[in-house]
Design a protein around this motif. Structure first.
Motif, PDB file in Angstrom:
ATOM      1  N   MET A 137       1.386  12.677 -13.421  1.00 53.60           N
ATOM      2  CA  MET A 137       1.935  13.174 -12.157  1.00 53.60           C
ATOM      3  C   MET A 137       3.458  13.230 -12.228  1.00 53.60           C
ATOM      4  N   THR A 138       4.057  12.230 -12.860  1.00 53.34           N
ATOM      5  CA  THR A 138       5.518  12.173 -12.985  1.00 53.34           C
ATOM      6  C   THR A 138       6.045  13.338 -13.809  1.00 53.34           C
ATOM      7  N   HIS A 139       5.347  13.672 -14.899  1.00 52.57           N
ATOM      8  CA  HIS A 139       5.808  14.737 -15.788  1.00 52.57           C
ATOM      9  C   HIS A 139       5.467  16.128 -15.261  1.00 52.57           C
ATOM     10  N   GLY A 140       4.406  16.254 -14.476  1.00 56.25           N
ATOM     11  CA  GLY A 140       4.011  17.558 -13.950  1.00 56.25           C
ATOM     12  C   GLY A 140       3.121  18.320 -14.910  1.00 56.25           C
ATOM     13  N   VAL A 141       3.587  18.522 -16.126  1.00 55.27           N
ATOM     14  CA  VAL A 141       2.807  19.213 -17.147  1.00 55.27           C
ATOM     15  C   VAL A 141       3.230  18.685 -18.514  1.00 55.27           C
ATOM     16  N   LEU A 142       2.261  18.550 -19.439  1.00 55.63           N
ATOM     17  CA  LEU A 142       2.561  18.057 -20.780  1.00 55.63           C
ATOM     18  C   LEU A 142       1.762  18.855 -21.812  1.00 55.63           C
ATOM     19  N   GLU A 143       2.349  19.003 -22.999  1.00 57.26           N
ATOM     20  CA  GLU A 143       1.606  19.610 -24.092  1.00 57.26           C
ATOM     21  C   GLU A 143       0.567  18.614 -24.600  1.00 57.26           C
ATOM     22  N   GLU A 144      -0.455  19.131 -25.275  1.00 55.12           N
ATOM     23  CA  GLU A 144      -1.583  18.295 -25.680  1.00 55.12           C
ATOM     24  C   GLU A 144      -1.168  17.128 -26.569  1.00 55.12           C
ATOM     25  N   TRP A 145      -0.232  17.374 -27.476  1.00 57.66           N
ATOM     26  CA  TRP A 145       0.221  16.291 -28.363  1.00 57.66           C
ATOM     27  C   TRP A 145       0.825  15.155 -27.545  1.00 57.66           C
ATOM     28  N   ASP A 146       1.605  15.501 -26.523  1.00 60.01           N
ATOM     29  CA  ASP A 146       2.218  14.481 -25.670  1.00 60.01           C
ATOM     30  C   ASP A 146       1.174  13.782 -24.804  1.00 60.01           C
ATOM     31  N   VAL A 147       0.143  14.516 -24.392  1.00 61.57           N
ATOM     32  CA  VAL A 147      -0.928  13.910 -23.596  1.00 61.57           C
ATOM     33  C   VAL A 147      -1.688  12.867 -24.423  1.00 61.57           C
ATOM     34  N   LYS A 148      -1.955  13.187 -25.685  1.00 55.84           N
ATOM     35  CA  LYS A 148      -2.641  12.221 -26.557  1.00 55.84           C
ATOM     36  C   LYS A 148      -1.770  10.996 -26.807  1.00 55.84           C
ATOM     37  N   ARG A 149      -0.484  11.232 -26.957  1.00 47.70           N
ATOM     38  CA  ARG A 149       0.441  10.109 -27.154  1.00 47.70           C
ATOM     39  C   ARG A 149       0.501   9.246 -25.893  1.00 47.70           C
ATOM     40  N   LEU A 150       0.488   9.885 -24.728  1.00 44.65           N
ATOM     41  CA  LEU A 150       0.492   9.167 -23.456  1.00 44.65           C
ATOM     42  C   LEU A 150      -0.775   8.335 -23.303  1.00 44.65           C
ATOM     43  N   GLN A 151      -1.903   8.910 -23.698  1.00 46.62           N
ATOM     44  CA  GLN A 151      -3.171   8.178 -23.628  1.00 46.62           C
ATOM     45  C   GLN A 151      -3.127   6.920 -24.502  1.00 46.62           C
ATOM     46  N   ARG A 152      -2.625   7.062 -25.737  1.00 46.66           N
ATOM     47  CA  ARG A 152      -2.537   5.905 -26.639  1.00 46.66           C
ATOM     48  C   ARG A 152      -1.604   4.838 -26.063  1.00 46.66           C
ATOM     49  N   HIS A 153      -0.515   5.278 -25.447  1.00 49.44           N
ATOM     50  CA  HIS A 153       0.430   4.342 -24.827  1.00 49.44           C
ATOM     51  C   HIS A 153      -0.253   3.539 -23.727  1.00 49.44           C
ATOM     52  N   CYS A 154      -1.057   4.205 -22.906  1.00 45.79           N
ATOM     53  CA  CYS A 154      -1.721   3.517 -21.790  1.00 45.79           C
ATOM     54  C   CYS A 154      -2.741   2.494 -22.291  1.00 45.79           C
ATOM     55  N   TYR A 155      -3.435   2.840 -23.367  1.00 41.40           N
ATOM     56  CA  TYR A 155      -4.356   1.871 -23.962  1.00 41.40           C
ATOM     57  C   TYR A 155      -3.580   0.681 -24.523  1.00 41.40           C
ATOM     58  N   LYS A 156      -2.470   0.963 -25.172  1.00 43.23           N
ATOM     59  CA  LYS A 156      -1.671  -0.112 -25.781  1.00 43.23           C
ATOM     60  C   LYS A 156      -1.158  -1.085 -24.723  1.00 43.23           C
ATOM     61  N   VAL A 157      -0.780  -0.569 -23.547  1.00 43.25           N
ATOM     62  CA  VAL A 157      -0.243  -1.407 -22.478  1.00 43.25           C
ATOM     63  C   VAL A 157      -1.332  -2.236 -21.808  1.00 43.25           C
ATOM     64  N   HIS A 158      -2.492  -1.607 -21.548  1.00 44.02           N
ATOM     65  CA  HIS A 158      -3.500  -2.265 -20.706  1.00 44.02           C
ATOM     66  C   HIS A 158      -4.749  -2.755 -21.455  1.00 44.02           C
ATOM     67  N   ASP A 159      -5.066  -2.165 -22.604  1.00 42.30           N
ATOM     68  CA  ASP A 159      -6.313  -2.542 -23.274  1.00 42.30           C
ATOM     69  C   ASP A 159      -6.190  -2.241 -24.766  1.00 42.30           C
ATOM     70  N   ARG A 160      -5.282  -2.945 -25.431  1.00 45.70           N
ATOM     71  CA  ARG A 160      -4.901  -2.600 -26.799  1.00 45.70           C
ATOM     72  C   ARG A 160      -6.036  -2.761 -27.804  1.00 45.70           C
ATOM     73  N   HIS A 161      -7.067  -3.553 -27.471  1.00 45.22           N
ATOM     74  CA  HIS A 161      -8.163  -3.783 -28.412  1.00 45.22           C
ATOM     75  C   HIS A 161      -9.329  -2.814 -28.208  1.00 45.22           C
ATOM     76  N   ALA A 162      -9.258  -2.018 -27.149  1.00 45.37           N
ATOM     77  CA  ALA A 162     -10.352  -1.085 -26.867  1.00 45.37           C
ATOM     78  C   ALA A 162     -10.259   0.151 -27.763  1.00 45.37           C
ATOM     79  N   THR A 163     -11.396   0.782 -27.984  1.00 48.70           N
ATOM     80  CA  THR A 163     -11.425   2.040 -28.732  1.00 48.70           C
ATOM     81  C   THR A 163     -10.933   3.160 -27.830  1.00 48.70           C
ATOM     82  N   VAL A 164      -9.987   3.941 -28.312  1.00 45.60           N
ATOM     83  CA  VAL A 164      -9.433   5.039 -27.509  1.00 45.60           C
ATOM     84  C   VAL A 164     -10.475   6.143 -27.379  1.00 45.60           C
ATOM     85  N   ASP A 165     -10.823   6.491 -26.137  1.00 42.01           N
ATOM     86  CA  ASP A 165     -11.809   7.547 -25.898  1.00 42.01           C
ATOM     87  C   ASP A 165     -11.314   8.888 -26.409  1.00 42.01           C
TER      88      ASP A 165
END
Length: 303
Positions: free
Chosen positions: A60-88
């Motif tokens: 929401m903050t970024h408004g729009v992101l390219e797919e590579w940045d979206v995947k990087r954002l997803q990995r970041h969120c897992y790292k912050v909140h659930d670093r041991h989980a398998t990334v969907d």
């Protein structure tokens, strides 16, 4: 400001289009709809974890992101909140979020940029038009300037409107009077907020605007809509056959003629006279980005 009034019917003739795809779309042509969990009769309500919530807030903050940045954002969120989980898988991850957002008439949509075929994602409010959504960030006269720029873009054969033509309409704006110098600054705000793209003094719609404004454009400019002959979705920029007039997105042109030494129109079979663009390759793009980053790092160490 509320939703803009619908325009009176236009005389038939010129048409226009932009590509949008649901978040679960495959890596296909711009605008090709793909059946998602939201559309499935057997869909299941997802569960939002802290990973999903952080991802949604940052998107929401970024408004729009390219797919590579979206995947990087997803990995970041897992790292912050659930670093041991398998990334969907990204498609499943976003479908899960969309199943929760459905009742709020909000959806993460996947689209493709019209100029080079880069996959992009944006959070789209399905319940309101994007112009009214912009009301929180822009004044009445600024929104009217955007509408006039949008109309010029859609009416054009190229999908671009010159800054001169847009600024010449300043005297017709609703609300507070605006000088041309102020209008130039407002146009740059639209660029900074990823509603417009500027190229050599001309403006076209940003991928974000294309994703978010499809329904508004279809309803407001029904006789000005252009259609891509390959993916059958809305088109703003593209190429057209000089014989039969059919239009194609640039990424669709690239894929359709990818291994064709002598391209011919898919409709009338006449020779296709335009330059064939390259197909977007995310791996090549990523390697190029890493290479540029390494060169920049090397230069900084040398100085």
């Amino acid at each position: 400001m509320g939703t803009p009034h619908s325009r009176s019917p236009r005389p038939k003739g010129r048409r226009v289009l932009l590509g949008t795809v649901s978040a679960s779309a495959a890596r296909g042509s711009p605008g090709r709809p793909v059946r998602s969990h939201m559309q499935s009769s057997t869909k299941r309500m997802g569960v939002m974890t802290d990973v999903h919530r952080r991802f949604l807030q940052l998107l929401m903050t970024h408004g729009v992101l390219e797919e590579w940045d979206v995947k990087r954002l997803q990995r970041h969120c897992y790292k912050v909140h659930d670093r041991h989980a398998t990334v969907d898988k990204l498609e499943d991850f976003i479908n899960n979020i969309n199943s929760v957002l459905e009742s709020l008439y909000i959806e993460i949509k996947r689209g493709v940029t019209e100029d080079d075929g880069r996959p992009i994602y944006a959070l789209v409010n399905l319940a309101t038009t994007s112009v009214s959504k912009m009301a929180t960030d822009f004044a009445e006269n600024e929104l009217d300037l955007f509408r006039k720029a949008l109309e010029l873009i859609i009416d054009s054969e190229t999908g671009f409107a010159s800054s001169t033509n847009i600024l010449n309409l300043v005297d017709q704006l609703k609300g507070k009077k605006m000088r041309k110098k102020e209008a130039e600054q407002v146009l740059q705000k639209f660029v900074q907020n990823k509603w417009l793209i500027e190229k050599e003094g001309e403006f076209t719609l940003h991928g974000r605007a294309i994703l978010e404004m499809e329904q508004y454009i279809r309803e407001t400019y029904p006789d000005a809509v252009k259609i891509c002959n390959i993916c059958h979705s809305l088109l703003i920029q593209g190429q057209s056959c000089e014989t039969c007039g059919i239009r194609m997105h640039l990424p669709c042109v690239a894929k359709y003629f990818q291994s064709n030494a002598e391209p011919h129109c898919p409709h009338c079979n006449d020779y296709w006279p335009h330059e064939i663009p390259e197909v977007f390759d995310p791996e090549k793009e990523r390697e190029s980005g890493i290479s540029k980053s390494n060169r920049k790092s090397l230069r900084s160490r040398q100085h």
